[in-house]
Enzyme design. Structure first.
Site, PDB file in Angstrom:
ATOM      1  CG  HIS A   2      -9.590 -46.476  45.220  1.00 36.28           C
ATOM      2  ND1 HIS A   2     -10.576 -45.606  45.655  1.00 36.28           N
ATOM      3  CD2 HIS A   2      -9.210 -47.176  46.324  1.00 36.28           C
ATOM      4  CE1 HIS A   2     -10.761 -45.774  46.951  1.00 36.28           C
ATOM      5  NE2 HIS A   2      -9.953 -46.727  47.384  1.00 36.28           N
ATOM      6  CD  GLU A   3      -6.859 -50.249  46.398  1.00 40.34           C
ATOM      7  OE1 GLU A   3      -6.149 -49.818  47.325  1.00 40.34           O
ATOM      8  OE2 GLU A   3      -8.067 -50.521  46.546  1.00 40.34           O
ATOM      9  CG  HIS A  42     -11.403 -44.315  51.437  1.00 37.28           C
ATOM     10  ND1 HIS A  42     -11.566 -45.361  52.301  1.00 37.28           N
ATOM     11  CD2 HIS A  42     -10.876 -44.830  50.294  1.00 37.28           C
ATOM     12  CE1 HIS A  42     -11.144 -46.477  51.713  1.00 37.28           C
ATOM     13  NE2 HIS A  42     -10.718 -46.170  50.505  1.00 37.28           N
ATOM     14  CB  CYS A  43     -12.159 -38.446  48.343  1.00 39.96           C
ATOM     15  SG  CYS A  43     -12.807 -36.865  47.811  1.00 39.96           S
ATOM     16  CB  CYS A  63     -13.499 -38.184  44.250  1.00 41.24           C
ATOM     17  SG  CYS A  63     -11.711 -38.347  44.438  1.00 41.24           S
ATOM     18  CB  CYS A 112     -12.454 -34.668  43.468  1.00 40.66           C
ATOM     19  SG  CYS A 112     -11.630 -34.580  45.060  1.00 40.66           S
TER      20      CYS A 112
HETATM   21 ZN   LIG Z   1      -9.604 -47.316  49.311  1.00 44.72          ZN
HETATM   22 ZN   LIG Z   2     -11.312 -36.658  45.993  1.00 48.87          ZN
END
Ligand SMILES: [Zn+2]
Ligand SMILES: [Zn+2]
Length: 173
Positions: free
Chosen positions: A130-131, A140-141, A146, A165
């Site tokens: 994520h990072e 952000h999704c 995801c 994703c």
């Molecule tokens: Zn984040």
């Molecule tokens: Zn995504």
């Protein structure tokens, strides 16, 4: 892509291994694990008894020599007004950080039948992915599965998958 992992404080072999495996599998990058660094002086906030995430990002960018660098620490991090953060990165930045402090909490409430150690490993992998995603320019999704979904508690971390994703993938890979 090259990614340097910078352990800060007492980071277990399990955490280093999982971080490295998660990054390799999602970004197909080369990962280098640096020697452990001591916690930056001045990172500790006495009143909160927590650590400023920005100081760890700065350290990761200074010690790491790769395109993308991520500090990993067992210390409890905060950022601005937020009570705590699992991690932090600047969009398109060079440095980032995750904290394992709050990823060890409890089980996943029966969400899966995995052991506490497996659940913890999964969370570490998802948070580093994520990072690093943020440092590659991803925001952000909305897709809850995801890895770029915003996860303020371990509940959301456990729901999401380790992977980007399709739409996040298309914008970075
Ligand atoms: Zn984040
Ligand atoms: Zn995504």
């Amino acid at each position: 892509m090259l990614v340097d992992v910078v352990p800060v404080g007492d980071v277990s072999a399990q955490v280093k291994r999982q971080a490295s495996a998660g990054l390799r599998s999602v970004y197909d990058c080369e990962v280098t694990i640096h020697d452990s660094q001591s916690v930056p002086t001045g990172a500790h906030d006495e009143k909160r008894d927590q650590y400023r995430a920005e100081e760890f990002i700065e350290l990761a960018g200074r010690i790491g020599s790769a395109d993308k660098n991520i500090a990993i620490t067992p210390k409890d991090l905060f950022y601005r007004r937020r009570n705590y953060v699992f991690g932090l990165a600047y969009l398109d930045g060079k440095g980032s950080v995750i904290s394992t402090y709050r990823l060890q909490t409890s089980s996943d409430g029966g969400f899966s039948n995995r052991s506490a150690s497996e659940i913890f490993s999964d969370r570490v992998r998802k948070e580093v992915v994520h990072e690093i995603g943020h440092t590659m320019g991803l925001e952000h999704c909305d897709n809850k599965r995801c890895v770029m979904n915003f996860s303020p508690t371990v509940r959301e971390v456990d729901v999401k998958e380790e992977n980007l994703c399709g739409s996040c993938q298309r914008s970075v890979l």
